[in-house]
Design a protein around this motif. Structure first.
Motif, PDB file in Angstrom:
ATOM      1  N   ALA A   1       0.829  -1.205   0.000  1.00  0.00           N
ATOM      2  CA  ALA A   1       0.000   0.000   0.000  1.00  0.00           C
ATOM      3  C   ALA A   1       0.861   1.252   0.000  1.00  0.00           C
ATOM      4  N   LEU A   2       1.961   1.207   0.801  1.00  0.00           N
ATOM      5  CA  LEU A   2       2.852   2.362   0.870  1.00  0.00           C
ATOM      6  C   LEU A   2       3.502   2.622  -0.485  1.00  0.00           C
ATOM      7  N   VAL A   3       3.931   1.532  -1.156  1.00  0.00           N
ATOM      8  CA  VAL A   3       4.552   1.683  -2.475  1.00  0.00           C
ATOM      9  C   VAL A   3       3.562   2.287  -3.464  1.00  0.00           C
ATOM     10  N   VAL A   4       2.316   1.818  -3.399  1.00  0.00           N
ATOM     11  CA  VAL A   4       1.282   2.338  -4.314  1.00  0.00           C
ATOM     12  C   VAL A   4       1.062   3.829  -4.070  1.00  0.00           C
ATOM     13  N   VAL A   5       0.958   4.181  -2.786  1.00  0.00           N
ATOM     14  CA  VAL A   5       0.740   5.587  -2.451  1.00  0.00           C
ATOM     15  C   VAL A   5       1.897   6.447  -2.921  1.00  0.00           C
ATOM     16  N   LEU A   6       3.121   5.978  -2.668  1.00  0.00           N
ATOM     17  CA  LEU A   6       4.290   6.744  -3.082  1.00  0.00           C
ATOM     18  C   LEU A   6       4.370   6.870  -4.594  1.00  0.00           C
ATOM     19  N   THR A   7       3.972   5.787  -5.289  1.00  0.00           N
ATOM     20  CA  THR A   7       3.981   5.824  -6.752  1.00  0.00           C
ATOM     21  C   THR A   7       2.978   6.853  -7.259  1.00  0.00           C
ATOM     22  N   LEU A   8       1.776   6.840  -6.690  1.00  0.00           N
ATOM     23  CA  LEU A   8       0.760   7.802  -7.091  1.00  0.00           C
ATOM     24  C   LEU A   8       1.219   9.210  -6.779  1.00  0.00           C
ATOM     25  N   TYR A   9       1.799   9.368  -5.583  1.00  0.00           N
ATOM     26  CA  TYR A   9       2.279  10.686  -5.140  1.00  0.00           C
ATOM     27  C   TYR A   9       3.310  11.223  -6.128  1.00  0.00           C
ATOM     28  N   ALA A  10       4.265  10.340  -6.494  1.00  0.00           N
ATOM     29  CA  ALA A  10       5.339  10.760  -7.392  1.00  0.00           C
ATOM     30  C   ALA A  10       4.802  11.124  -8.762  1.00  0.00           C
ATOM     31  N   GLY A  11       3.707  10.469  -9.165  1.00  0.00           N
ATOM     32  CA  GLY A  11       3.175  10.714 -10.496  1.00  0.00           C
ATOM     33  C   GLY A  11       2.311  11.950 -10.587  1.00  0.00           C
ATOM     34  N   GLN A  12       2.050  12.613  -9.473  1.00  0.00           N
ATOM     35  CA  GLN A  12       1.149  13.756  -9.482  1.00  0.00           C
ATOM     36  C   GLN A  12       1.860  15.042  -9.081  1.00  0.00           C
ATOM     37  N   GLU A  13       3.164  15.073  -9.229  1.00  0.00           N
ATOM     38  CA  GLU A  13       3.882  16.281  -8.885  1.00  0.00           C
ATOM     39  C   GLU A  13       3.374  17.444  -9.727  1.00  0.00           C
ATOM     40  N   PHE A  14       3.219  18.604  -9.121  1.00  0.00           N
ATOM     41  CA  PHE A  14       2.780  19.784  -9.862  1.00  0.00           C
ATOM     42  C   PHE A  14       3.956  20.470 -10.554  1.00  0.00           C
ATOM     43  N   PHE A  15       5.140  20.277 -10.004  1.00  0.00           N
ATOM     44  CA  PHE A  15       6.324  20.897 -10.591  1.00  0.00           C
ATOM     45  C   PHE A  15       7.389  19.825 -10.804  1.00  0.00           C
ATOM     46  N   THR A  16       7.861  19.707 -12.025  1.00  0.00           N
ATOM     47  CA  THR A  16       8.819  18.663 -12.365  1.00  0.00           C
ATOM     48  C   THR A  16      10.203  18.988 -11.810  1.00  0.00           C
ATOM     49  N   GLN A  17      11.053  17.985 -11.801  1.00  0.00           N
ATOM     50  CA  GLN A  17      12.438  18.190 -11.378  1.00  0.00           C
ATOM     51  C   GLN A  17      13.142  19.201 -12.281  1.00  0.00           C
ATOM     52  N   GLU A  18      12.755  19.209 -13.551  1.00  0.00           N
ATOM     53  CA  GLU A  18      13.344  20.176 -14.483  1.00  0.00           C
ATOM     54  C   GLU A  18      13.004  21.610 -14.071  1.00  0.00           C
ATOM     55  N   VAL A  19      11.744  21.805 -13.661  1.00  0.00           N
ATOM     56  CA  VAL A  19      11.328  23.141 -13.210  1.00  0.00           C
ATOM     57  C   VAL A  19      12.080  23.528 -11.936  1.00  0.00           C
ATOM     58  N   LEU A  20      12.171  22.582 -10.998  1.00  0.00           N
ATOM     59  CA  LEU A  20      12.885  22.864  -9.753  1.00  0.00           C
ATOM     60  C   LEU A  20      14.337  23.245 -10.020  1.00  0.00           C
ATOM     61  N   LYS A  21      14.963  22.551 -10.962  1.00  0.00           N
ATOM     62  CA  LYS A  21      16.351  22.840 -11.299  1.00  0.00           C
ATOM     63  C   LYS A  21      16.479  24.246 -11.881  1.00  0.00           C
ATOM     64  N   LYS A  22      15.541  24.588 -12.789  1.00  0.00           N
ATOM     65  CA  LYS A  22      15.580  25.921 -13.401  1.00  0.00           C
ATOM     66  C   LYS A  22      15.424  27.013 -12.343  1.00  0.00           C
ATOM     67  N   VAL A  23      14.499  26.778 -11.391  1.00  0.00           N
ATOM     68  CA  VAL A  23      14.277  27.760 -10.325  1.00  0.00           C
ATOM     69  C   VAL A  23      15.525  27.909  -9.471  1.00  0.00           C
ATOM     70  N   GLU A  24      16.160  26.788  -9.148  1.00  0.00           N
ATOM     71  CA  GLU A  24      17.368  26.828  -8.317  1.00  0.00           C
ATOM     72  C   GLU A  24      18.494  27.588  -9.021  1.00  0.00           C
ATOM     73  N   VAL A  25      18.659  27.314 -10.311  1.00  0.00           N
ATOM     74  CA  VAL A  25      19.731  27.986 -11.066  1.00  0.00           C
ATOM     75  C   VAL A  25      19.476  29.493 -11.143  1.00  0.00           C
ATOM     76  N   LYS A  26      18.203  29.845 -11.356  1.00  0.00           N
ATOM     77  CA  LYS A  26      17.871  31.264 -11.570  1.00  0.00           C
ATOM     78  C   LYS A  26      17.761  32.061 -10.275  1.00  0.00           C
ATOM     79  N   TYR A  27      17.186  31.406  -9.219  1.00  0.00           N
ATOM     80  CA  TYR A  27      16.891  32.175  -7.998  1.00  0.00           C
ATOM     81  C   TYR A  27      17.590  31.653  -6.738  1.00  0.00           C
TER      82      TYR A  27
END
Length: 214
Positions: A10-36
């Protein structure tokens, strides 16, 4: 043993669902970190976590928590942050700087609530006159129905109140992505024909968000 295995699955399923519903991708986070910088990245991660936690929440809870989240940002004039007299920052620019003026608070709340599934037919940028400060001000208003008394999401008074309880604000006009209305305390007021065509700042903002890619 079987129960532990079930909980693990159940925990794996929840984590999988959680990971699949991110509002901001890792690419966006990286861009924000580089810029700000790192702090800005952590603010985006915090917003992402809040939005994930609110996906199934009722609209009043979404309004309250999104309002509270952005009201933690520092108020600062456009001259201080952007060295311009009047600048409408995108949500990511606002989070990136961690500061902005009233329009920036409203823009960030509007697009976050829209992303959380609240119809833009209920959300309006509303220009008001702040009586205490004798100056123009912008708040986000939420109309449960077109004829409802709107709720006011504000960066001056953090408590969400019906517009009829905000005698310190005099409404001037409201708009969203579709139309511009002459505002009043109850209901949306009178629509202004071709009003949005005159709202150059809105179109500039939408175009900037598209080009920003964040």
């Amino acid at each position: 043993m079987r129960q532990k295995l079930f909980l693990l699955i159940a925990l794996v399923v929840v984590l999988t669902l959680y990971a699949g519903q991110e509002f901001f991708t890792q690419e966006v986070l990286k861009k924000v970190e580089v810029k700000y910088g790192g702090q800005a990245k952590r603010r985006v991660e915090a917003l992402n976590g809040l939005m994930l936690s609110l996906q199934a929440s009722p609209e009043p809870e979404k309004l309250e928590k999104v309002n509270n989240f952005f009201n933690q940002m520092r108020f600062a004039s456009d001259e201080e942050v952007w060295h311009q007299k009047d600048y409408w920052a995108t949500r990511m620019e606002f989070i990136g700087k961690g500061a902005g003026d009233c329009e920036d608070f409203v823009i960030a709340k509007y697009f976050t609530l829209k992303q959380l599934g609240i119809s833009t037919n209920k959300l309006f940028f509303t220009y008001v006159k702040a009586v205490k400060y004798q100056q123009s001000h912008m708040v986000l208003t939420y109309f449960e129905t077109p004829t409802s008394v709107p709720l006011v999401l504000d960066n001056i008074n953090f408590k969400i109140l019906p517009a009829t309880q905000r005698s310190d604000l005099i409404p001037v006009y409201s708009f969203n992505g579709d139309a511009l209305y002459l505002a009043k305390q109850q209901g949306l007021g009178q629509i202004v024909p071709s009003g949005m065509e005159k709202n150059k700042k809105w179109f500039e903002l939408v175009d900037k968000i598209r080009r920003e890619g964040l």
